[in-house]
Design a protein around this motif. Structure first.
Motif, PDB file in Angstrom:
ATOM      1  N   GLY A   1       0.902  -1.277  -0.009  1.00 48.33           N
ATOM      2  CA  GLY A   1       0.152   0.032   0.071  1.00 48.33           C
ATOM      3  C   GLY A   1       0.789   1.249   0.060  1.00 48.33           C
ATOM      4  O   GLY A   1       1.896   1.427  -0.859  1.00 48.33           O
ATOM      5  N   PHE A   2       0.470   2.152   1.074  1.00 50.05           N
ATOM      6  CA  PHE A   2       1.356   3.247   0.983  1.00 50.05           C
ATOM      7  C   PHE A   2       2.779   3.383   1.180  1.00 50.05           C
ATOM      8  O   PHE A   2       2.982   2.620   2.207  1.00 50.05           O
ATOM      9  N   LEU A   3       3.559   3.832   0.252  1.00 49.27           N
ATOM     10  CA  LEU A   3       5.003   3.775   0.491  1.00 49.27           C
ATOM     11  C   LEU A   3       5.535   5.259   0.599  1.00 49.27           C
ATOM     12  O   LEU A   3       5.148   6.213  -0.327  1.00 49.27           O
ATOM     13  N   ALA A   4       6.133   5.644   1.778  1.00 48.51           N
ATOM     14  CA  ALA A   4       6.558   6.980   1.777  1.00 48.51           C
ATOM     15  C   ALA A   4       7.369   7.751   0.811  1.00 48.51           C
ATOM     16  O   ALA A   4       7.441   8.976   0.551  1.00 48.51           O
ATOM     17  N   ASP A   5       8.345   6.773   0.229  1.00 48.03           N
ATOM     18  CA  ASP A   5       9.319   7.625  -0.690  1.00 48.03           C
ATOM     19  C   ASP A   5       9.861   6.330  -1.461  1.00 48.03           C
ATOM     20  O   ASP A   5       9.678   5.149  -1.273  1.00 48.03           O
ATOM     21  N   ALA A   6      10.991   6.747  -2.352  1.00 47.05           N
ATOM     22  CA  ALA A   6      11.557   5.856  -3.139  1.00 47.05           C
ATOM     23  C   ALA A   6      12.267   4.629  -2.501  1.00 47.05           C
ATOM     24  O   ALA A   6      12.497   3.608  -2.777  1.00 47.05           O
ATOM     25  N   ALA A   7      13.108   5.110  -1.186  1.00 46.10           N
ATOM     26  CA  ALA A   7      13.674   3.992  -0.602  1.00 46.10           C
ATOM     27  C   ALA A   7      12.642   3.003   0.246  1.00 46.10           C
ATOM     28  O   ALA A   7      13.083   1.971  -0.007  1.00 46.10           O
ATOM     29  N   GLN A   8      11.434   3.369   0.487  1.00 46.74           N
ATOM     30  CA  GLN A   8      10.631   2.264   0.870  1.00 46.74           C
ATOM     31  C   GLN A   8      10.059   1.582  -0.102  1.00 46.74           C
ATOM     32  O   GLN A   8       9.993   0.275   0.031  1.00 46.74           O
ATOM     33  N   ALA A   9      10.013   2.074  -1.205  1.00 48.85           N
ATOM     34  CA  ALA A   9       9.307   1.404  -2.828  1.00 48.85           C
ATOM     35  C   ALA A   9      10.489   0.434  -2.862  1.00 48.85           C
ATOM     36  O   ALA A   9      10.089  -0.623  -3.243  1.00 48.85           O
ATOM     37  N   ASP A  10      11.719   0.872  -2.778  1.00 46.06           N
ATOM     38  CA  ASP A  10      12.658  -0.168  -3.079  1.00 46.06           C
ATOM     39  C   ASP A  10      12.628  -1.387  -1.949  1.00 46.06           C
ATOM     40  O   ASP A  10      13.333  -2.528  -2.526  1.00 46.06           O
ATOM     41  N   LYS A  11      12.426  -1.277  -0.783  1.00 45.35           N
ATOM     42  CA  LYS A  11      12.337  -2.408   0.068  1.00 45.35           C
ATOM     43  C   LYS A  11      11.250  -3.251  -0.158  1.00 45.35           C
ATOM     44  O   LYS A  11      11.304  -4.453  -0.103  1.00 45.35           O
ATOM     45  N   ALA A  12      10.196  -2.662  -0.827  1.00 41.98           N
ATOM     46  CA  ALA A  12       9.004  -3.484  -1.357  1.00 41.98           C
ATOM     47  C   ALA A  12       9.356  -4.164  -2.403  1.00 41.98           C
ATOM     48  O   ALA A  12       9.070  -5.339  -2.649  1.00 41.98           O
TER      49      ALA A  12
ATOM     50  N   ASP B   1      -7.086  12.995  -7.739  1.00 40.86           N
ATOM     51  CA  ASP B   1      -7.771  14.159  -8.050  1.00 40.86           C
ATOM     52  C   ASP B   1      -6.944  15.103  -9.099  1.00 40.86           C
ATOM     53  O   ASP B   1      -7.158  16.402  -9.076  1.00 40.86           O
ATOM     54  N   GLY B   2      -6.205  14.591  -9.804  1.00 41.45           N
ATOM     55  CA  GLY B   2      -5.542  15.405 -10.846  1.00 41.45           C
ATOM     56  C   GLY B   2      -4.074  16.042 -10.265  1.00 41.45           C
ATOM     57  O   GLY B   2      -3.500  16.696 -10.745  1.00 41.45           O
ATOM     58  N   GLU B   3      -3.868  15.649  -8.755  1.00 43.79           N
ATOM     59  CA  GLU B   3      -2.638  16.192  -8.323  1.00 43.79           C
ATOM     60  C   GLU B   3      -1.626  15.053  -7.548  1.00 43.79           C
ATOM     61  O   GLU B   3      -2.300  13.988  -6.920  1.00 43.79           O
ATOM     62  N   GLU B   4      -0.742  15.026  -7.581  1.00 45.36           N
ATOM     63  CA  GLU B   4       0.301  13.977  -6.993  1.00 45.36           C
ATOM     64  C   GLU B   4       0.163  14.576  -5.432  1.00 45.36           C
ATOM     65  O   GLU B   4       0.264  15.730  -5.154  1.00 45.36           O
ATOM     66  N   TYR B   5       0.607  13.331  -4.525  1.00 43.36           N
ATOM     67  CA  TYR B   5       0.756  13.688  -3.106  1.00 43.36           C
ATOM     68  C   TYR B   5       2.282  14.446  -3.115  1.00 43.36           C
ATOM     69  O   TYR B   5       3.060  14.048  -3.806  1.00 43.36           O
ATOM     70  N   PRO B   6       2.139  14.983  -1.790  1.00 44.57           N
ATOM     71  CA  PRO B   6       3.801  15.612  -1.549  1.00 44.57           C
ATOM     72  C   PRO B   6       4.754  14.641  -1.444  1.00 44.57           C
ATOM     73  O   PRO B   6       6.002  14.716  -1.756  1.00 44.57           O
ATOM     74  N   ILE B   7       4.430  13.460  -1.476  1.00 46.00           N
ATOM     75  CA  ILE B   7       5.709  12.272  -1.420  1.00 46.00           C
ATOM     76  C   ILE B   7       6.179  11.970  -2.839  1.00 46.00           C
ATOM     77  O   ILE B   7       7.280  11.325  -3.059  1.00 46.00           O
ATOM     78  N   TYR B   8       5.396  12.452  -3.564  1.00 52.02           N
ATOM     79  CA  TYR B   8       5.851  11.965  -5.067  1.00 52.02           C
ATOM     80  C   TYR B   8       7.015  12.666  -5.816  1.00 52.02           C
ATOM     81  O   TYR B   8       7.400  13.754  -5.524  1.00 52.02           O
ATOM     82  N   THR B   9       7.492  11.463  -6.201  1.00 54.91           N
ATOM     83  CA  THR B   9       9.041  11.743  -6.934  1.00 54.91           C
ATOM     84  C   THR B   9       9.026  11.187  -8.278  1.00 54.91           C
ATOM     85  O   THR B   9       8.291  10.132  -8.077  1.00 54.91           O
ATOM     86  N   GLU B  10       9.536  11.477  -9.315  1.00 55.45           N
ATOM     87  CA  GLU B  10       9.898  10.529 -10.558  1.00 55.45           C
ATOM     88  C   GLU B  10      10.257   9.332  -9.995  1.00 55.45           C
ATOM     89  O   GLU B  10      10.216   8.234 -10.494  1.00 55.45           O
ATOM     90  N   GLU B  11      11.323   9.473  -9.014  1.00 53.54           N
ATOM     91  CA  GLU B  11      12.204   8.091  -8.665  1.00 53.54           C
ATOM     92  C   GLU B  11      11.137   7.157  -7.933  1.00 53.54           C
ATOM     93  O   GLU B  11      11.121   5.827  -8.224  1.00 53.54           O
ATOM     94  N   LEU B  12      10.121   7.769  -7.209  1.00 53.09           N
ATOM     95  CA  LEU B  12       9.287   6.930  -6.605  1.00 53.09           C
ATOM     96  C   LEU B  12       8.295   6.191  -7.625  1.00 53.09           C
ATOM     97  O   LEU B  12       7.893   5.282  -7.479  1.00 53.09           O
ATOM     98  N   CYS B  13       7.971   6.924  -8.718  1.00 54.29           N
ATOM     99  CA  CYS B  13       7.062   6.524  -9.535  1.00 54.29           C
ATOM    100  C   CYS B  13       7.763   5.421 -10.511  1.00 54.29           C
ATOM    101  O   CYS B  13       7.034   4.330 -10.622  1.00 54.29           O
ATOM    102  N   GLU B  14       9.093   5.514 -10.598  1.00 56.22           N
ATOM    103  CA  GLU B  14       9.736   4.447 -11.430  1.00 56.22           C
ATOM    104  C   GLU B  14       9.726   3.038 -10.635  1.00 56.22           C
ATOM    105  O   GLU B  14       9.758   2.042 -10.879  1.00 56.22           O
ATOM    106  N   LYS B  15      10.016   3.306  -9.194  1.00 53.84           N
ATOM    107  CA  LYS B  15       9.932   2.056  -8.224  1.00 53.84           C
ATOM    108  C   LYS B  15       8.559   1.604  -8.259  1.00 53.84           C
ATOM    109  O   LYS B  15       8.327   0.377  -8.184  1.00 53.84           O
ATOM    110  N   MET B  16       7.517   2.396  -8.355  1.00 55.27           N
ATOM    111  CA  MET B  16       6.122   1.645  -8.413  1.00 55.27           C
ATOM    112  C   MET B  16       6.021   1.166  -9.745  1.00 55.27           C
ATOM    113  O   MET B  16       5.095   0.067  -9.714  1.00 55.27           O
TER     114      MET B  16
END
Length: 288
Positions: A78-89, A112-127
């Motif tokens: 579910g919710f992952l706070a940043d790219a580092a957590q996504a990497d752990k997943a 609703d057309g807005e990314e959350y404050p946690i969003y980075t392109e690195e996080l998106c790539e991990k997703m």
């Protein structure tokens, strides 16, 4: 008993993440095995909260589970706070996923057309890496666009669809669904599509497979509430390891959420507190 490893945060208030997933998965006859990514006093929609980040402890927990020769039947992220957590997943899936393991990824990045404050392109790539490991993913429209295009084009596309009629929006979502299934080789459930028809408001969910698309729709009541996405994905993840067809799980989730939302509206519950779902947990259980 089948087991699902649930990678998510634990929020004391807000009825979301693990406090939503554990009761739902459990009542459906599956053991929820939580791997917390963070401990929070309350979910982040509240004006004040304390957060204890568990990123640097996730490896320790994974190591201990490996010592126990843990083999989950399902993995739900579910919710992952940043790219580092996504990497752990990603690492968790690589360690614990077997051929028969069913993976569900809820790619939490925006709405609703807005990314959350946690969003980075690195996080998106991990997703995107996580999504490629999944059997089922549950993005909303914003997250579907982020997975396909990234932040800049997501905003461009959102401006384009903001003026669409209900019918135009639904056709557009079908196109996006086809692109998701083709690009990531996954079954996608695009969630929470709000639209109007003949003056009535509806919420729809589109189930996208390579060979077919199925709509599950209900009348819209109230606004947006904390934890509804977590409850929805939890029902799907438990159904998935039990061999339930995705459309049947989505319908079960929609019926369940509708009742909890109705009660929350009746009680005037603040959106940050989540919906009144506890009364209806028994309806998720398989009666034998």
């Amino acid at each position: 008993m089948k087991k699902i490893a649930v990678l998510n945060d634990l929020s004391g208030m807000g009825k979301c993440s693990l406090t939503a997933a554990i009761p739902v998965i459990s009542v459906m006859g599956v053991q929820a095995c939580p791997l917390p990514t963070a401990i929070l006093s309350a979910q982040t929609g509240f004006p004040s909260y304390y957060c204890d980040d568990y990123t640097d402890r996730m490896d320790i927990l994974m190591d201990e589970w490996q010592k126990m020769d843990f083999h989950p039947d399902g993995i739900y992220t579910g919710f992952l706070a940043d790219a580092a957590q996504a990497d752990k997943a990603v690492d968790f899936i690589q360690r614990f996923k077997k051929k028969e393991t069913k993976v569900l990824v809820d790619p939490v990045m925006g709405d609703d057309g807005e990314e959350y404050p946690i969003y980075t392109e690195e996080l998106c790539e991990k997703m995107r890496m996580l999504v490629r490991e999944a059997a089922v993913i549950t993005p909303n429209i914003t997250e579907a666009l982020l997975l396909l295009y990234g932040r800049e084009k997501m905003h461009t596309e959102w401006q384009k669809i903001s003026g669409f009629s209900g019918e135009e929006l639904l056709k557009y979502v079908q196109t996006i669904g086809s692109l998701l299934t083709e690009k990531f080789d996954v079954e996608a459930v695009i969630t929470g599509i709000s639209h109007e028809e003949d003056g009535a408001k509806y919420i729809s969910n589109l189930i996208c497979k390579k060979a077919a698309q199925t709509w599950v729709t209900t009348k819209k009541e109230g606004g947006s509430y904390s934890g509804t996405g977590d409850l929805f994905a939890s029902i799907l993840s438990a159904g998935m390891v039990k061999g339930t067809d995705t459309a049947a799980s989505v319908q079960k989730a929609v019926n369940f959420l509708a009742k909890g939302i109705h009660d929350a509206v009746e009680e005037g519950t603040d959106r940050n507190e989540g919906i009144c779902f506890e009364t209806y947990l028994y309806e998720l259980a398989d009666v034998k």
